[in-house]
Design an enzyme around this catalytic site. Structure first.
Site, PDB file in Angstrom:
ATOM      1  N   ARG A 284      -3.393 -10.085   4.557  1.00  0.00           N
ATOM      2  CA  ARG A 284      -3.673 -11.414   5.125  1.00  0.00           C
ATOM      3  C   ARG A 284      -2.414 -12.100   5.647  1.00  0.00           C
ATOM      4  O   ARG A 284      -2.514 -13.026   6.453  1.00  0.00           O
ATOM      5  CB  ARG A 284      -4.352 -12.302   4.090  1.00  0.00           C
ATOM      6  CG  ARG A 284      -5.785 -11.919   3.806  1.00  0.00           C
ATOM      7  CD  ARG A 284      -6.477 -12.972   2.961  1.00  0.00           C
ATOM      8  NE  ARG A 284      -7.910 -12.791   2.963  1.00  0.00           N
ATOM      9  CZ  ARG A 284      -8.574 -11.985   2.148  1.00  0.00           C
ATOM     10  NH1 ARG A 284      -7.915 -11.286   1.256  1.00  0.00           N
ATOM     11  NH2 ARG A 284      -9.889 -11.885   2.224  1.00  0.00           N
TER      12      ARG A 284
ATOM     13  N   HIS B  28       0.848  -1.210   0.000  1.00  0.00           N
ATOM     14  CA  HIS B  28       0.000   0.000   0.000  1.00  0.00           C
ATOM     15  C   HIS B  28       0.880   1.255   0.000  1.00  0.00           C
ATOM     16  O   HIS B  28       0.584   2.234  -0.683  1.00  0.00           O
ATOM     17  CB  HIS B  28      -0.887   0.039   1.254  1.00  0.00           C
ATOM     18  CG  HIS B  28      -1.884  -1.074   1.344  1.00  0.00           C
ATOM     19  ND1 HIS B  28      -1.763  -2.104   2.249  1.00  0.00           N
ATOM     20  CD2 HIS B  28      -3.020  -1.305   0.656  1.00  0.00           C
ATOM     21  CE1 HIS B  28      -2.785  -2.920   2.114  1.00  0.00           C
ATOM     22  NE2 HIS B  28      -3.567  -2.476   1.158  1.00  0.00           N
TER      23      HIS B  28
END
Ligand code: PAF
Length: 283
Positions: free
Chosen positions: A187, A37
């Site tokens: 995750r 990100h």
């Protein structure tokens, strides 16, 4: 950096910036931010006057309620990372703010959204299109940044942008990998240390398959990837598809397309955690 929670506040702030001629970049996220990100934010900050990062765990794209429940939530740490990267506005609305009424809109872009993730996660891409179209409408960005890790998601979003005539540019950004080769994902924080070590085999096998592909058929390469991963205790391939990089339809021969990608989803560990990755064979 401003953190805003309501659509009205976001719109008011952006109206002013737009009237000043500022170029706006949007990085949509579901939080639990990592270096992948961060790379999208860095790119947006470099290419725009204003970078808006949405942090919203979108319930409509989770076909499995347990998956939504266990998804990591780390807003405080996310904001610290975003501030350090030069984000202008963090948009972190509640579910009620985004969906005051259930969203009944249906987005359907076959065959792109019916294969792979679309086949194994029914309704997933519909939920992605619901939230991304809302964000595009709220922010009206000039550019929107998405990680190529979610290779199919970008193809579906491009189809939606074309369908709904959004006037913006989709900027795909390369996969960021851990040192082991494991593709960065929110995750990954759900993996134990052992599972993380095992998960690194996914990219290793994918990269090996690229070497192998020069002297083997598509079917042989496909079998190599599935077999090499399925023999590893703790890994189970859900699907591996070797597809045309635009239509996302299976190819049977390396000459079928100039752009060929292998897309994979693997279950890792006892919980299990669902990990996705892809590799380029051609193009
Ligand atoms: O890729 C994601 O994190 C999500 O699917 C997105 C694009 C932020 C929509 O919720």
């Amino acid at each position: 950096m401003k953190v805003v929670n309501t659509i009205q506040e976001l719109r008011e702030m952006l109206d002013v910036l737009r009237s000043e001629g500022k170029k706006i970049g949007l990085v949509p996220t579901m939080g639990a931010l990592h270096e992948g990100h961060a790379s999208l934010v860095e790119r947006s900050v470099a290419e725009n006057d204003v970078t808006v990062v949405s942090v919203f765990l979108n319930p409509t794209q989770f076909n499995d309620p347990k998956d939504l429940e266990k998804y990591p939530r780390t807003l405080e740490a996310d904001c610290a990372l975003l501030e350090s990267k030069g984000t202008s506005i963090v948009f972190a609305p509640s579910v009620e703010e985004v969906y005051p009424e259930p969203d009944t809109r249906v987005f359907s872009y076959p065959p792109i959204d019916t294969v792979m993730e679309g086949a194994f996660r029914p309704g997933h891409f519909n939920g992605v299109c619901q939230i991304v179209s809302k964000l595009f409408d709220m922010v009206q960005p000039h550019c929107a940044y998405f990680g190529e890790k979610d290779f199919q998601q970008i193809a579906v979003i491009r189809a939606m942008v074309k369908d709904m005539k959004f006037d913006l540019e989709i900027i795909p950004c390369p996969v960021i990998r851990e040192e082991s080769g494991l593709a960065m994902s929110s995750r990954n924080t759900l993996l134990t240390d052992d599972e993380r070590t095992i998960a690194a085999h996914i990219s290793r096998v994918l990269f090996e398959s690229v070497e192998l592909s020069s002297s083997h058929t598509v079917a042989e390469t496909h079998r190599f990837v599935e077999d090499s991963l399925n023999v590893i205790e703790g890994l189970k391939v859900q699907y591996f598809s070797i597809v045309d990089g635009i239509s996302l339809q299976d190819v049977a021969d390396w000459n079928d397309s100039d752009f060929i990608v292998g897309c994979i989803t693997v279950f890792c560990g006892a919980t299990p955690i669902r990990l996705i990755d892809h590799v380029k064979y051609k193009g």
